[in-house]
Design a protein around this motif. Sequence first.
Motif, PDB file in Angstrom:
ATOM      1  N   PHE A 185       0.833  -1.201   0.000  1.00 52.83           N
ATOM      2  CA  PHE A 185       0.000   0.000   0.000  1.00 52.83           C
ATOM      3  C   PHE A 185       0.871   1.255   0.000  1.00 52.83           C
ATOM      4  CE2 PHE A 185      -2.713  -3.285   1.773  1.00 52.83           C
ATOM      5  CZ  PHE A 185      -3.906  -3.076   1.116  1.00 52.83           C
ATOM      6  N   SER A 186       0.287   2.357  -0.436  1.00 49.13           N
ATOM      7  CA  SER A 186       0.989   3.633  -0.528  1.00 49.13           C
ATOM      8  C   SER A 186       0.422   4.615   0.485  1.00 49.13           C
ATOM      9  CB  SER A 186       0.830   4.211  -1.943  1.00 49.13           C
ATOM     10  OG  SER A 186       1.280   5.554  -1.992  1.00 49.13           O
ATOM     11  N   THR A 187       1.273   5.500   0.955  1.00 52.75           N
ATOM     12  CA  THR A 187       0.817   6.547   1.877  1.00 52.75           C
ATOM     13  C   THR A 187       0.478   7.838   1.149  1.00 52.75           C
ATOM     14  OG1 THR A 187       3.111   7.227   2.260  1.00 52.75           O
ATOM     15  CG2 THR A 187       2.170   5.617   3.792  1.00 52.75           C
ATOM     16  N   GLU A 188       0.492   7.826  -0.174  1.00 53.55           N
ATOM     17  CA  GLU A 188       0.137   9.018  -0.945  1.00 53.55           C
ATOM     18  C   GLU A 188      -1.341   9.346  -0.739  1.00 53.55           C
ATOM     19  OE1 GLU A 188       2.114  10.994  -2.705  1.00 53.55           O
ATOM     20  OE2 GLU A 188       3.855   9.790  -2.098  1.00 53.55           O
ATOM     21  N   GLU A 189      -1.645  10.625  -0.539  1.00 53.20           N
ATOM     22  CA  GLU A 189      -3.025  11.026  -0.257  1.00 53.20           C
ATOM     23  C   GLU A 189      -3.900  11.073  -1.508  1.00 53.20           C
ATOM     24  OE1 GLU A 189      -3.731  14.366   2.213  1.00 53.20           O
ATOM     25  OE2 GLU A 189      -2.077  13.926   3.585  1.00 53.20           O
ATOM     26  N   GLU A 190      -3.333  11.428  -2.653  1.00 50.05           N
ATOM     27  CA  GLU A 190      -4.161  11.626  -3.852  1.00 50.05           C
ATOM     28  C   GLU A 190      -4.939  10.369  -4.240  1.00 50.05           C
ATOM     29  OE1 GLU A 190      -3.734  13.131  -8.497  1.00 50.05           O
ATOM     30  OE2 GLU A 190      -2.046  13.301  -7.095  1.00 50.05           O
ATOM     31  N   PRO A 191      -4.298   9.192  -4.339  1.00 56.37           N
ATOM     32  CA  PRO A 191      -5.090   7.996  -4.667  1.00 56.37           C
ATOM     33  C   PRO A 191      -6.089   7.625  -3.569  1.00 56.37           C
ATOM     34  CG  PRO A 191      -2.798   7.419  -4.202  1.00 56.37           C
ATOM     35  CD  PRO A 191      -2.847   8.896  -4.310  1.00 56.37           C
ATOM     36  N   ALA A 192      -5.767   7.980  -2.333  1.00 48.41           N
ATOM     37  CA  ALA A 192      -6.703   7.688  -1.246  1.00 48.41           C
ATOM     38  C   ALA A 192      -7.991   8.489  -1.422  1.00 48.41           C
ATOM     39  CB  ALA A 192      -6.052   8.007   0.095  1.00 48.41           C
ATOM     40  N   TRP A 193      -7.858   9.781  -1.744  1.00 51.54           N
ATOM     41  CA  TRP A 193      -9.048  10.615  -1.944  1.00 51.54           C
ATOM     42  C   TRP A 193      -9.826  10.168  -3.173  1.00 51.54           C
ATOM     43  CZ3 TRP A 193     -11.005  12.991   1.865  1.00 51.54           C
ATOM     44  CH2 TRP A 193     -10.204  13.585   2.852  1.00 51.54           C
ATOM     45  N   GLU A 194      -9.148   9.734  -4.212  1.00 53.43           N
ATOM     46  CA  GLU A 194      -9.833   9.241  -5.406  1.00 53.43           C
ATOM     47  C   GLU A 194     -10.691   8.026  -5.071  1.00 53.43           C
ATOM     48  OE1 GLU A 194      -6.902   8.436  -8.330  1.00 53.43           O
ATOM     49  OE2 GLU A 194      -6.445  10.547  -8.731  1.00 53.43           O
ATOM     50  N   ALA A 195     -10.160   7.142  -4.191  1.00 52.28           N
ATOM     51  CA  ALA A 195     -10.920   5.950  -3.824  1.00 52.28           C
ATOM     52  C   ALA A 195     -12.162   6.300  -3.004  1.00 52.28           C
ATOM     53  CB  ALA A 195     -10.017   4.991  -3.045  1.00 52.28           C
ATOM     54  N   LEU A 196     -12.067   7.366  -2.198  1.00 53.00           N
ATOM     55  CA  LEU A 196     -13.190   7.738  -1.329  1.00 53.00           C
ATOM     56  C   LEU A 196     -14.201   8.647  -2.014  1.00 53.00           C
ATOM     57  CD1 LEU A 196     -11.309   8.478   2.039  1.00 53.00           C
ATOM     58  CD2 LEU A 196     -12.481   6.370   1.371  1.00 53.00           C
ATOM     59  N   GLN A 197     -13.834   9.250  -3.125  1.00 54.60           N
ATOM     60  CA  GLN A 197     -14.681  10.256  -3.762  1.00 54.60           C
ATOM     61  C   GLN A 197     -16.095   9.754  -4.063  1.00 54.60           C
ATOM     62  OE1 GLN A 197     -13.965  13.374  -3.991  1.00 54.60           O
ATOM     63  NE2 GLN A 197     -15.957  13.895  -4.955  1.00 54.60           N
ATOM     64  N   PRO A 198     -16.286   8.520  -4.547  1.00 58.34           N
ATOM     65  CA  PRO A 198     -17.655   8.055  -4.828  1.00 58.34           C
ATOM     66  C   PRO A 198     -18.565   8.022  -3.593  1.00 58.34           C
ATOM     67  CG  PRO A 198     -16.053   6.671  -5.947  1.00 58.34           C
ATOM     68  CD  PRO A 198     -15.272   7.545  -4.998  1.00 58.34           C
ATOM     69  N   LEU A 199     -17.973   8.025  -2.394  1.00 56.31           N
ATOM     70  CA  LEU A 199     -18.769   7.959  -1.163  1.00 56.31           C
ATOM     71  C   LEU A 199     -19.123   9.338  -0.612  1.00 56.31           C
ATOM     72  CD1 LEU A 199     -16.803   5.124   0.691  1.00 56.31           C
ATOM     73  CD2 LEU A 199     -18.811   4.903  -0.780  1.00 56.31           C
ATOM     74  N   ARG A 200     -18.597  10.391  -1.239  1.00 56.80           N
ATOM     75  CA  ARG A 200     -18.815  11.737  -0.728  1.00 56.80           C
ATOM     76  C   ARG A 200     -20.243  12.201  -1.046  1.00 56.80           C
ATOM     77  NH1 ARG A 200     -14.972  15.771   0.383  1.00 56.80           N
ATOM     78  NH2 ARG A 200     -13.391  14.602  -0.795  1.00 56.80           N
TER      79      ARG A 200
END
Length: 649
Positions: free
Chosen positions: A227-242
Amino acid sequence: MATEVLISNALVRSWTRDPGKVRVYTGDTWFLEAAEQLFELTSDAARIGSGMATLLVKPDGIATGSARTVVDWALRSGFEIHDAAAVSMDHNGIRALWYHQWNIASAERRLLADLLCGLSPALLLVLGRSDDTDDEWPCAVQLTELKGPTAPHLRRLEHLRGVLPGGSYLLNQVHSADEPADALRELGVYFPARRRQRTFERVVTGHDASAEARRIADELDEAHGGFSTEEEPAWEALQPLRRRGESDSNLCRRLLHESIREDLQWPLLVAGAGCLPMRTPSGSVALANPPASAWDPGRPIAAPRGGVDRSMVHRRSEAEFFVTGIGPATIDDEGCRVFEAAVQMARMHPLHSDHVGAQWGHLDLFHLMEGVRQACIAGGQTAFGAKRSDVFVVRSFGAEFSSGPPAFDGQPLDLRVRVTADREYRENGDGPVTGLRASIDITDDEAGTVGRAWGTYSWVSRDSFLELRRAMRAQTQGGAQPPAQNEPATPLPLPPTVAESEVLRLDPRSSVVSREGAAPGELVLAVDVTHPVHFDHPLDHIPGMLLLEAARQAALLTIDPADRAGKVVSRVDAKFVSFADYDRPVTIRTLEIPAEESADVPYGGAQSGAGPAGDDGTHERDAQEYRVEFVQDDQVATVATVVVTDGGR
């Protein structure tokens, strides 16, 4: 020797430099279980514990595939790996681990940590240093310094955290115990007794678990890493739940309270760690860790703090309570039990600061003695098993300044009191401790030695004390009437006291001697049972500190008034033969001791009476020494030797 004393000794000397941690850990189950187990295994537990460290690769470190990197770094940095294990932590385990620091953790941080600990096991490494490593700091302290701080902006490339991926406050990859005491406590959290026994055996024998550590690290990295600690892919993964208009922080807060897919847990951790608060807005941790510099050679161990309250020393008023901290019992090089206390001397006190002449603006010896007396009472309970309800009886008490009374400045005068039990008195010879003969060193961490004290005191149950008082009063003119706790005795009318200016005081109530009704050359004691200091709490007898104050005033009154203002009391040595009651008169007789019969060295030299021999220098004699007797019912109740010196010395 009792295991609890051995543990306290190791804590103070070898395992921590934080007095608060000493006090807390002696009641901490996780620490005690591990420490007791180590002492059962080896007689060299203090040294073994000091040479041991724990390093945990947290689940976020496993997620980034960093376990093997940590193992290789530890070996490359000069550490030995004595044990390694994959450990799983639940929400109770992580709260146990950070029990004394998590009072400042935000609610969001706690939820993120709960989510994190469920991702995977962690890798625990138990480390040591090679025998030929000549290091001044314990292994745990060295490791913590090399690991690097939690705050990302303070990490450097030479730190372990500086070479690992990730940069947030929460996702810092690794955790280490800050001091040896913490390493022991954490082993109490990580392992049950049988598994912990294996760890201790490996540490004691110097077992090499490096190959085992590499194997476990590789297995964990392969099973849970990537896994990566980069924030950008993390936010992309969560975006559909916003939700519409939902902020980043509100999105993460909501998801932390909902059930989300397993593949979204890591993105939520990375995103939440970057936008949510990690600590409460105010406050400090319940138990902080000292800096590594606290372990520098020659640096004094900080004085104890906390662990005592005014009820322990039988004080009703906070203003009359001078003990700020009390430590546990330890063992000195002579095999005597020792405890330390911290006392703070008031700069403006209604009695102890009420002086004119040379004593004004300087620490009063009797103020110091009252602080020492309270420390001894508290230490009797914390270090020797006395009960809070017990009555403490002082049988002898003395003290002296080393080089004259310290002057007060604009800061509180914080002093360290070290009490050594030269002799322990026990019930029936081998039963519980019931009293001490003590020698007491009084120091200032900045100015050095301030003075010393000595004395004997004991403690008895209140019922035993009442029986003792009844028996003593039955032998006097007071008869066998009960003491004040049941039916208060009626105090004598307060006679007119010597003018306060004659005894170098400002407040008339500070004068405690009278000439009314006294024979020529004698005085009588004036006992004001309403005095807020001398009778801070109800007493059935005249308190010893009031008798000492009267001894001082009796000695001063023998000095030529033209010279009196330049004098201070630098030493006192008292023996309390029996209780003095306030319902019958007390006569004071004062005799100046000729120079050829008295001590030549009022500061720091050879002592007469109960005082110990000094060894810190001598001074040319400029002292006057007096023997002051307090007589009641034709019997000497108290006798005190008072040394008066020039205030400029």
